[in-house]
Structures are given as structure tokens and as C-alpha cells.
Design a protein around this motif. Sequence first.
Motif, PDB file in Angstrom:
ATOM      1  N   ALA A 144      47.258  37.715   7.230  1.00 11.45           N
ATOM      2  CA  ALA A 144      45.807  37.885   7.120  1.00 11.45           C
ATOM      3  C   ALA A 144      45.265  38.695   8.294  1.00 11.45           C
ATOM      4  CB  ALA A 144      45.135  36.518   7.048  1.00 11.45           C
ATOM      5  N   LEU A 145      45.771  38.442   9.492  1.00  4.52           N
ATOM      6  CA  LEU A 145      45.324  39.176  10.664  1.00  4.52           C
ATOM      7  C   LEU A 145      45.676  40.656  10.548  1.00  4.52           C
ATOM      8  CD1 LEU A 145      44.186  39.405  13.497  1.00  4.52           C
ATOM      9  CD2 LEU A 145      46.382  38.590  14.382  1.00  4.52           C
ATOM     10  N   SER A 146      46.878  40.953  10.091  1.00 10.83           N
ATOM     11  CA  SER A 146      47.275  42.349   9.913  1.00 10.83           C
ATOM     12  C   SER A 146      46.390  43.039   8.885  1.00 10.83           C
ATOM     13  CB  SER A 146      48.745  42.426   9.487  1.00 10.83           C
ATOM     14  OG  SER A 146      49.593  41.874  10.475  1.00 10.83           O
ATOM     15  N   GLY A 147      46.041  42.324   7.820  1.00 12.42           N
ATOM     16  CA  GLY A 147      45.153  42.888   6.813  1.00 12.42           C
ATOM     17  C   GLY A 147      43.767  43.174   7.370  1.00 12.42           C
ATOM     18  N   CYS A 148      43.254  42.273   8.193  1.00 13.81           N
ATOM     19  CA  CYS A 148      41.941  42.491   8.818  1.00 13.81           C
ATOM     20  C   CYS A 148      41.981  43.694   9.756  1.00 13.81           C
ATOM     21  CB  CYS A 148      41.514  41.248   9.578  1.00 13.81           C
ATOM     22  SG  CYS A 148      41.048  39.851   8.524  1.00 13.81           S
ATOM     23  N   ALA A 149      43.062  43.819  10.520  1.00 13.66           N
ATOM     24  CA  ALA A 149      43.187  44.952  11.436  1.00 13.66           C
ATOM     25  C   ALA A 149      43.237  46.264  10.669  1.00 13.66           C
ATOM     26  CB  ALA A 149      44.434  44.777  12.305  1.00 13.66           C
ATOM     27  N   TRP A 150      43.951  46.282   9.556  1.00 13.49           N
ATOM     28  CA  TRP A 150      44.042  47.495   8.722  1.00 13.49           C
ATOM     29  C   TRP A 150      42.681  47.858   8.150  1.00 13.49           C
ATOM     30  CZ3 TRP A 150      43.770  48.173   3.240  1.00 13.49           C
ATOM     31  CH2 TRP A 150      44.211  49.408   2.791  1.00 13.49           C
ATOM     32  N   LEU A 151      41.913  46.858   7.694  1.00 13.16           N
ATOM     33  CA  LEU A 151      40.576  47.126   7.153  1.00 13.16           C
ATOM     34  C   LEU A 151      39.639  47.644   8.238  1.00 13.16           C
ATOM     35  CD1 LEU A 151      40.087  44.051   4.777  1.00 13.16           C
ATOM     36  CD2 LEU A 151      40.485  46.429   4.114  1.00 13.16           C
ATOM     37  N   MET A 152      39.708  47.084   9.440  1.00 14.89           N
ATOM     38  CA  MET A 152      38.888  47.577  10.541  1.00 14.89           C
ATOM     39  C   MET A 152      39.250  49.014  10.900  1.00 14.89           C
ATOM     40  SD  MET A 152      36.566  45.464  11.492  1.00 14.89           S
ATOM     41  CE  MET A 152      36.174  46.056  13.143  1.00 14.89           C
ATOM     42  N   ALA A 153      40.540  49.315  10.863  1.00 15.62           N
ATOM     43  CA  ALA A 153      40.967  50.684  11.133  1.00 15.62           C
ATOM     44  C   ALA A 153      40.426  51.648  10.077  1.00 15.62           C
ATOM     45  CB  ALA A 153      42.492  50.755  11.184  1.00 15.62           C
ATOM     46  N   LEU A 154      40.478  51.243   8.817  1.00 11.44           N
ATOM     47  CA  LEU A 154      39.928  52.080   7.753  1.00 11.44           C
ATOM     48  C   LEU A 154      38.436  52.319   7.956  1.00 11.44           C
ATOM     49  CD1 LEU A 154      41.620  50.747   4.474  1.00 11.44           C
ATOM     50  CD2 LEU A 154      41.903  53.006   5.508  1.00 11.44           C
ATOM     51  N   GLY A 155      37.706  51.242   8.279  1.00 13.67           N
ATOM     52  CA  GLY A 155      36.274  51.360   8.472  1.00 13.67           C
ATOM     53  C   GLY A 155      35.914  52.262   9.639  1.00 13.67           C
ATOM     54  N   ALA A 156      36.592  52.052  10.773  1.00 13.77           N
ATOM     55  CA  ALA A 156      36.306  52.872  11.949  1.00 13.77           C
ATOM     56  C   ALA A 156      36.684  54.332  11.708  1.00 13.77           C
ATOM     57  CB  ALA A 156      37.062  52.313  13.157  1.00 13.77           C
ATOM     58  N   GLY A 157      37.799  54.558  11.039  1.00 18.55           N
ATOM     59  CA  GLY A 157      38.216  55.924  10.741  1.00 18.55           C
ATOM     60  C   GLY A 157      37.258  56.625   9.788  1.00 18.55           C
ATOM     61  N   TYR A 158      36.737  55.869   8.846  1.00 18.74           N
ATOM     62  CA  TYR A 158      35.761  56.441   7.909  1.00 18.74           C
ATOM     63  C   TYR A 158      34.497  56.876   8.643  1.00 18.74           C
ATOM     64  CZ  TYR A 158      31.978  56.545   4.492  1.00 18.74           C
ATOM     65  OH  TYR A 158      30.876  56.906   3.767  1.00 18.74           O
ATOM     66  N   LEU A 159      33.986  56.017   9.535  1.00 18.16           N
ATOM     67  CA  LEU A 159      32.773  56.354  10.275  1.00 18.16           C
ATOM     68  C   LEU A 159      32.997  57.549  11.206  1.00 18.16           C
ATOM     69  CD1 LEU A 159      31.502  52.768  11.193  1.00 18.16           C
ATOM     70  CD2 LEU A 159      30.591  54.307   9.432  1.00 18.16           C
ATOM     71  N   ALA A 160      34.188  57.599  11.815  1.00 17.23           N
ATOM     72  CA  ALA A 160      34.474  58.692  12.746  1.00 17.23           C
ATOM     73  C   ALA A 160      34.669  60.030  12.039  1.00 17.23           C
ATOM     74  CB  ALA A 160      35.710  58.353  13.568  1.00 17.23           C
ATOM     75  N   GLY A 161      35.111  59.998  10.791  1.00 20.92           N
ATOM     76  CA  GLY A 161      35.431  61.260  10.111  1.00 20.92           C
ATOM     77  C   GLY A 161      34.484  61.669   9.005  1.00 20.92           C
ATOM     78  N   ARG A 162      33.441  60.874   8.764  1.00 20.59           N
ATOM     79  CA  ARG A 162      32.618  61.174   7.589  1.00 20.59           C
ATOM     80  C   ARG A 162      31.801  62.451   7.729  1.00 20.59           C
ATOM     81  NH1 ARG A 162      27.801  56.596   7.531  1.00 20.59           N
ATOM     82  NH2 ARG A 162      27.033  56.918   9.675  1.00 20.59           N
ATOM     83  N   ARG A 163      31.368  62.798   8.946  1.00 18.83           N
ATOM     84  CA  ARG A 163      30.593  64.027   9.105  1.00 18.83           C
ATOM     85  C   ARG A 163      31.421  65.256   8.775  1.00 18.83           C
ATOM     86  NH1 ARG A 163      26.785  63.502  14.547  1.00 18.83           N
ATOM     87  NH2 ARG A 163      25.483  61.749  13.766  1.00 18.83           N
ATOM     88  N   GLN A 164      32.669  65.221   9.170  1.00 20.67           N
ATOM     89  CA  GLN A 164      33.572  66.339   8.869  1.00 20.67           C
ATOM     90  C   GLN A 164      34.276  66.161   7.532  1.00 20.67           C
ATOM     91  OE1 GLN A 164      33.792  64.585  11.852  1.00 20.67           O
ATOM     92  NE2 GLN A 164      32.495  66.040  12.965  1.00 20.67           N
ATOM     93  N   ARG A 165      33.929  65.065   6.834  1.00 21.42           N
ATOM     94  CA  ARG A 165      34.547  64.737   5.547  1.00 21.42           C
ATOM     95  C   ARG A 165      36.067  64.655   5.655  1.00 21.42           C
ATOM     96  NH1 ARG A 165      30.959  68.321   1.187  1.00 21.42           N
ATOM     97  NH2 ARG A 165      28.949  67.337   1.702  1.00 21.42           N
ATOM     98  N   ILE A 166      36.489  63.968   6.708  1.00 21.11           N
ATOM     99  CA  ILE A 166      37.919  63.766   6.935  1.00 21.11           C
ATOM    100  C   ILE A 166      38.245  62.312   6.634  1.00 21.11           C
ATOM    101  CG2 ILE A 166      39.750  63.759   8.656  1.00 21.11           C
ATOM    102  CD1 ILE A 166      38.188  65.931  10.141  1.00 21.11           C
ATOM    103  N   SER A 167      39.177  62.088   5.750  1.00 21.10           N
ATOM    104  CA  SER A 167      39.570  60.732   5.377  1.00 21.10           C
ATOM    105  C   SER A 167      40.852  60.337   6.108  1.00 21.10           C
ATOM    106  CB  SER A 167      39.781  60.642   3.867  1.00 21.10           C
ATOM    107  OG  SER A 167      40.303  59.364   3.521  1.00 21.10           O
ATOM    108  N   VAL A 168      40.836  59.131   6.674  1.00 18.63           N
ATOM    109  CA  VAL A 168      42.032  58.630   7.349  1.00 18.63           C
ATOM    110  C   VAL A 168      42.798  57.637   6.476  1.00 18.63           C
ATOM    111  CG1 VAL A 168      40.991  58.921   9.626  1.00 18.63           C
ATOM    112  CG2 VAL A 168      40.791  56.718   8.450  1.00 18.63           C
ATOM    113  N   ALA A 169      42.303  57.362   5.267  1.00 14.94           N
ATOM    114  CA  ALA A 169      42.938  56.355   4.417  1.00 14.94           C
ATOM    115  C   ALA A 169      44.385  56.717   4.103  1.00 14.94           C
ATOM    116  CB  ALA A 169      42.145  56.173   3.129  1.00 14.94           C
TER     117      ALA A 169
END
Length: 271
Positions: free
Chosen positions: A16-41
Motif C-alpha cells: 500500500a505504501l509503494s502504491g501511495c508513493a507511485w500515485l504521489m509521483a504521478l501527481g507531482a510529475g503531472y503538475l510539473a509537466g502540464r505547462r509543457q504538456r509533458i507526461s511522466v506516466a
Amino acid sequence: MLSFNLGPLAIPFSVALSGCAWLMALGAGYLAGRRQRISVAGPLNDMLLWGLIAARLGFVAIWFEQYRPQPWGMLDIRDGGFHLWAGMGGALAWAMWHGSRQPALRRPLAIALLAGALTWGAGKAWLTGNETPALSAQALATLSGPQTTLPALAEGRPVVVSLWASWCPPCRREMPLLQAAQQHENDVRFIFVNQGETAAAVQQYLQTEKLQLGNVLLDPAGLLGKAYRSVALPTTLFFDARGKLVATHLGELSAASLASKLEPLRRRPSP
């Protein structure tokens, strides 16, 4: 804290902890790359895949001798055999290679990895702080009737405590492995604590399966499972000679996963 129930499923807290960390990484990566429309998924999923492959290969390489008699066991990841540092190395190597080909990906991917690492680290610290670290002194009945405790049986040695039940298929499958370990590991005390069954049921199972186990205890109310916050069987707990909980394993053990947990016990100092 080892596991929790999600409907009919027993979920390890580590998963469960690993899953939460992966979701947080997805969320942070989305916010960091959305202006340039770069997906980290996609890159994060690839990192996860290659990290898991590298972690498994690293574990198999280290414990190859244990897999040699049954080489197909190398493919059975249910034994939990993964090498953390090999996995991290594989994932980071892939990220560096991918980042060298796509410079615009570097910043959002780095932010995503930092967010995931911080989430995992904070969760790991919280879980460690909520563990039951000591060898329980709960009085439990032996098959012959008298009560005893885990520290009394340990006698100052490292201890492996198996929480099991005869109706549990993975418990039944790992019993011959644990029986052999009990017979050959003279410096480690193995204790088998049955969860929720009567002495007659346990005796019948041992006789039917022709198992010769020492230190079989009865825990009809599942007190040890509650004490160590585990809802899954089998659960194996590894304590050093000072009675400190140093490792756990949820699910069926393989020869390699058992050996990987026993080795650190031998290296830890005696009281």
C-alpha cells in the motif's frame, strides 16, 4: 504494522505504501509537466517495470544456489524475493538513459521521483514507529498443555516465529521447508504458533502430513497476529537474539527468501 483488510483481501502495508508513493509521483510529475504538456506516466511505469525486473534478477543472482534445485522458482515472485538496491539501480539507470534522449522530461521526472521518494520515506518511518518491536511475552499453550512464552523458548537465540493454520494452503506448502530449517539451523530457534485452531486439529494435521515440528504453540484467539498487526497467513517474524523484530515476511517462504532473512540474524550481536 504488517497488513490490513480491504474487503476480502489482505493487503501488506508495504505494498500500500509503494502504491501511495507511485500515485504521489504521478501527481507531482503531472503538475510539473502540464505547462509543457509533458507526461511522466509512461516513463514512471517503465521505471517501475525495469526496477522490478532488476530487483528480481539481483535477488536471484545472490541466492542462486537456493533456486538451483527448483529453477522454475526463479519466476515465482510470490516469495517476495527482490533486492532493493538492484531495483533502485535498474530504475535510475533507465531514467538517466531516457532523460538523456528527452531533455524536456528531466525536470518533471526528477520532481516526480523526489515526491515519490519523500512519500515512501515518510510512510516507512511511520510504519517503523508503529511496529511491535519486541518478542511478545504472551503466555501460550503448548500441544501437551502447559503454557510457555516466546522468550522462554528463545533462550537468548535469534527466533523465527511462524503464524500459521492448517487450513491455509501456503502455510501447508512452506511447512516442509521450515521443518528442514528447524532441524539444520541449530543457532536459530523456530517457533510455530497456530492461529485459531484446537490442539486436536493441530495434532491431526501434523500426524497426517508426517511433520515433526518442535515448539508448536496454540493461539486460539489469534493474539499474536493482533499484536503484530497482521491479518494474513502465513506471517513469519524474525527476531534477533535480543528479541527485537528485524524482519517480516507475509505469504509463502521459498528457500531463497528464508535464507535472505536468516543471514542478517546470524550477523547481529548476541545480548
